[in-house]
Design a protein around this motif. Sequence first.
Motif, PDB file in Angstrom:
ATOM      1  N   ILE A  88       0.844  -1.199   0.000  1.00 23.13           N
ATOM      2  CA  ILE A  88       0.000   0.000   0.000  1.00 23.13           C
ATOM      3  C   ILE A  88       0.879   1.249   0.000  1.00 23.13           C
ATOM      4  CG2 ILE A  88      -1.616   1.366   1.392  1.00 23.13           C
ATOM      5  CD1 ILE A  88      -2.915  -1.334   2.204  1.00 23.13           C
ATOM      6  N   PHE A  89       1.895   1.266   0.857  1.00 19.96           N
ATOM      7  CA  PHE A  89       2.813   2.411   0.892  1.00 19.96           C
ATOM      8  C   PHE A  89       3.447   2.639  -0.477  1.00 19.96           C
ATOM      9  CE2 PHE A  89       4.203   2.561   5.669  1.00 19.96           C
ATOM     10  CZ  PHE A  89       2.927   2.943   6.023  1.00 19.96           C
ATOM     11  N   TYR A  92       0.893   3.890  -3.059  1.00 17.15           N
ATOM     12  CA  TYR A  92       0.536   5.270  -2.732  1.00 17.15           C
ATOM     13  C   TYR A  92       1.627   6.239  -3.201  1.00 17.15           C
ATOM     14  CZ  TYR A  92      -0.331   9.518  -0.101  1.00 17.15           C
ATOM     15  OH  TYR A  92      -0.522  10.833   0.245  1.00 17.15           O
ATOM     16  N   ALA A  96      -0.057   8.759  -5.896  1.00 17.87           N
ATOM     17  CA  ALA A  96      -0.467  10.058  -5.356  1.00 17.87           C
ATOM     18  C   ALA A  96      -0.056  11.153  -6.333  1.00 17.87           C
ATOM     19  CB  ALA A  96       0.176  10.286  -3.993  1.00 17.87           C
ATOM     20  N   HIS A 100       5.752  10.596  -3.200  1.00 16.19           N
ATOM     21  CA  HIS A 100       6.157  10.560  -1.801  1.00 16.19           C
ATOM     22  C   HIS A 100       7.270   9.536  -1.638  1.00 16.19           C
ATOM     23  CE1 HIS A 100       2.853  13.085  -0.384  1.00 16.19           C
ATOM     24  NE2 HIS A 100       2.094  12.434  -1.237  1.00 16.19           N
ATOM     25  N   PHE A 103       7.312   7.142   1.445  1.00 12.82           N
ATOM     26  CA  PHE A 103       6.408   5.995   1.395  1.00 12.82           C
ATOM     27  C   PHE A 103       6.949   4.908   0.469  1.00 12.82           C
ATOM     28  CE2 PHE A 103       3.346   8.992   3.174  1.00 12.82           C
ATOM     29  CZ  PHE A 103       2.742   8.204   4.130  1.00 12.82           C
ATOM     30  N   ARG A 104       7.576   5.333  -0.609  1.00 12.20           N
ATOM     31  CA  ARG A 104       8.184   4.364  -1.527  1.00 12.20           C
ATOM     32  C   ARG A 104       9.279   3.578  -0.809  1.00 12.20           C
ATOM     33  NH1 ARG A 104      11.201   5.975  -7.178  1.00 12.20           N
ATOM     34  NH2 ARG A 104      11.766   3.865  -7.799  1.00 12.20           N
TER      35      ARG A 104
END
Length: 129
Positions: A88-89, A92, A96, A100, A103-104
């Motif tokens: 999910i991270f 996202y 997004a 980000h 988060f990656r």
Amino acid sequence: MYPLTTLTASLFALAYIFLSIYVVSLRRKHKVIIGSKEFIDLEMAIRAHGNFAEYVPFTLILLFCAEANNANWILLLALILFFVIGRIFHAYAFLAEKHHLKFRVRGMILTFTVIACLSLLNLILLVST
């Protein structure tokens, strides 16, 4: 029966369809048949989809092996949870509007950690039988 692998694979198959449809919708929006033609949002969606396709099947194989060798289901459930959060991270970060990186990176750290843990667990289970 392998309920953890079955559940995980089924949920990830649905996520794969979602990522695929998102790529297709961007291809239609930008009228791109092959590649990304330098549309950043399309390139990011393609990589989110590709990365998912690269890591999920391998992890599912390791999960299946661990479950087939009667690994502790609570441990496997925890690893699945970490893997889901990692995926999910990562998705996202790519999907997004603003990339980000944190988060990656966190997504890949969780992904690599789960793969390493499942690999080691499978080796331990193999040696201990």
